[in-house]
Design a protein around this motif. Structure first.
Motif, PDB file in Angstrom:
ATOM      1  N   GLY A   1      21.743   9.861 -26.130  1.00 49.53           N
ATOM      2  CA  GLY A   1      21.021  10.240 -27.706  1.00 49.53           C
ATOM      3  C   GLY A   1      19.442  10.588 -27.497  1.00 49.53           C
ATOM      4  N   VAL A   2      18.900   9.747 -28.511  1.00 49.09           N
ATOM      5  CA  VAL A   2      17.399   9.928 -28.478  1.00 49.09           C
ATOM      6  C   VAL A   2      16.594   9.078 -27.673  1.00 49.09           C
ATOM      7  CG1 VAL A   2      17.520  10.976 -30.965  1.00 49.09           C
ATOM      8  CG2 VAL A   2      17.321   8.544 -30.591  1.00 49.09           C
TER       9      VAL A   2
ATOM     10  N   ARG B   1      14.023   2.511 -26.015  1.00 46.08           N
ATOM     11  CA  ARG B   1      13.505   3.098 -27.661  1.00 46.08           C
ATOM     12  C   ARG B   1      12.235   3.863 -27.387  1.00 46.08           C
ATOM     13  NH1 ARG B   1      15.735  -1.749 -28.695  1.00 46.08           N
ATOM     14  NH2 ARG B   1      13.408  -2.167 -29.356  1.00 46.08           N
TER      15      ARG B   1
ATOM     16  N   SER C   1      20.004   0.418 -29.315  1.00 45.86           N
ATOM     17  CA  SER C   1      19.571   1.491 -30.220  1.00 45.86           C
ATOM     18  C   SER C   1      19.556   0.576 -31.774  1.00 45.86           C
ATOM     19  CB  SER C   1      20.807   2.330 -30.747  1.00 45.86           C
ATOM     20  OG  SER C   1      21.923   1.864 -31.054  1.00 45.86           O
TER      21      SER C   1
ATOM     22  N   HIS D   1      14.835   7.212 -24.610  1.00 47.94           N
ATOM     23  CA  HIS D   1      14.116   7.389 -23.374  1.00 47.94           C
ATOM     24  C   HIS D   1      14.863   7.019 -22.044  1.00 47.94           C
ATOM     25  CE1 HIS D   1      10.737   8.616 -21.054  1.00 47.94           C
ATOM     26  NE2 HIS D   1      10.927   7.491 -20.221  1.00 47.94           N
TER      27      HIS D   1
END
Length: 306
Positions: free
Chosen positions: A157-158, A277, A141, A160
Motif C-alpha cells: 500500500g502506501v 510508514r 500500518s 515506504h
C-alpha cells in the motif's frame, strides 16, 4: 475554546474497536466498563456525531465511526512518537524500536541484528516480533510496529519500502538424486515432485515466481509448516524443494543427506527489504536501522561453495 477529544477517549475508542466488546476493552484499558462506556458517550457528544449503533446487548461502529477510528489511530501513533522523541531528546536510534520480521527471515538474521544494535546503539531498546507478512504490515500500518523486515515484492500500500539485498533460491535435493535431471528443465520433472511451504508464507509465492514454476502439477499438494518440516520431507526422498541462500548458509541442511545447487531458472531470487510508514517522524532511525540490517544481509545471503 472549542472542545476537543482527549487522548484517553481516543485510546478507549481504539480498544473498543479492537476487542469489539465493552467488557474486554475495559479490561484491556484497566478501567471499569461503565467508565469506558461513559467516555465513548462523551466522545460522541464532543464530536456531535454517532460513532456506534447500539441495542440492548450489541453494537456496531457506524461508517463515520470507522473513519474516526482510523484517524484516532494516527493521532495516537503521533502522540507516542512525540513522547519517544522527547524522551530521547530528538536523537535517532534511542528509545524503543519495534521491528517485525517474517518467519522465513527471522531465525537467520535477527540474532545478529540484535547483537549489532546493542554494540552500536546502547540507548536503543530493540523489540522484536515474528509474524506473517500480512499480520506484520497490518501492525505497522496501525503504529504497533516501527519497521518490518520482509521479502519483496509484496503489496504494501502506501508504506515506504526499500530493497536491501537479493537472496538467491537454491534447488535442494537428496544426494542420491543428483543424476535424476532435476537441474534441467523444470517442465520435465515428475508431477508433485516439488515441496513448498504453506501458502501463507510468502516464500512460496516468491519461489513459484522466481523459479518459473508455471506448471502447478509439479508442486506437491502437501505444504510444509516450516523449513524444518520441508527439510525432513526432502531428506526422506519424497521430492525436492527450493530454499533461500540465507537458510542454507545458516546450516539448515546440516545433519542431513541433502545438497543444494543453483536453481535451474538461473537468476532465481527474492528481494529482502524493509517497510515503514512514510509519515513517521523516525525517518533518521529507520535509515540507520535499514543500513545495519543491510550489513547483516550481505553476509547472510552471500553464495557459498557447496
Amino acid at each position: 475554546m472549542k472542545r476537543l477529544p482527549s487522548i484517553k477517549q481516543l485510546q478507549y475508542l481504539l480498544a473498543l474497536h479492537e476487542h469489539q466488546h465493552f467488557g474486554r476493552a475495559a479490561d484491556a484499558c484497566y478501567v471499569g466498563q461503565s467508565t469506558l462506556s461513559a467516555a465513548i458517550a462523551s466522545l460522541e457528544e464532543t464530536m456531535e456525531t454517532q460513532l456506534l449503533e447500539r441495542d440492548h446487548k450489541t453494537f456496531i461502529f457506524t461508517a463515520l465511526g470507522e473513519d474516526v477510528v482510523r484517524l484516532a489511530r494516527h493521532i495516537i501513533e503521533q502522540c507516542e512518537e512525540l513522547t519517544d522523541f522527547a524522551k530521547s531528546q530528538g536523537k535517532p536510534m534511542t528509545g524503543p524500536f519495534r521491528l517485525g520480521c517474517i518467519p522465513t527471515i527471522a531465525p537467520f538474521v535477527l540474532g545478529e541484528v540484535m547483537t549489532l544494535c546493542r554494540e552500536r546503539f546502547p540507548e536503543l531498546q530493540l523489540l522484536l516480533r515474528e509474524d506473517t507478512s500480512d499480520n506484520s504490515l497490518h501492525a505497522l500500518s496501525e503504529g504497533r510496529l516501527d519497521m518490518v523486515l520482509l521479502a519483496l515484492p509484496y503489496e504494501t500500500g502506501v508504506l515506504h519500502t526499500e530493497v536491501l539485498q537479493q537472496d538467491a533460491f537454491n534447488l535442494v535435493l537428496h544426494k542420491d538424486w543428483q543424476d535424476r535431471g532435476f537441474n534441467q528443465d523444470i517442465n520435465q520433472w515428475p508431477d508433485e515432485s516439488i515441496f513448498l511451504l504453506e501458502r501463507e508464507h510468502c516464500l512460496t509465492g516468491h519461489a513459484v515466481k522466481a523459479c518459473e514454476l508455471e506448471d502447478s502439477r509439479k508442486v506437491n499438494p502437501f505444504f510444509a509448516t516450516s523449513l524444518h518440516t520441508l527439510t525432513q520431507m526432502v531428506n526422506n526422498k519424497l521430492g525436492v524443494t527450493f530454499m533461500p541462500q540465507m537458510a542454507i548458509n545458516s546450516g539448515v541442511l546440516e545433519g542431513t543427506e541433502l545438497i543444494s545447487q543453483p536453481a535451474s531458472a538461473g537468476q532465481a531470487y527474492r528481494d529482502i527489504g524493509v517497510a515503514w510508514r512514510p509519515t513517521s517522524s523516525k525517518a533518521r532511525s529507520y535509515q540507520q536501522m535499514a543500513a545495519l540490517i543491510g550489513e547483516v544481509l550481505v553476509k547472510k545471503c552471500r553464495a557459498r561453495a557447496c
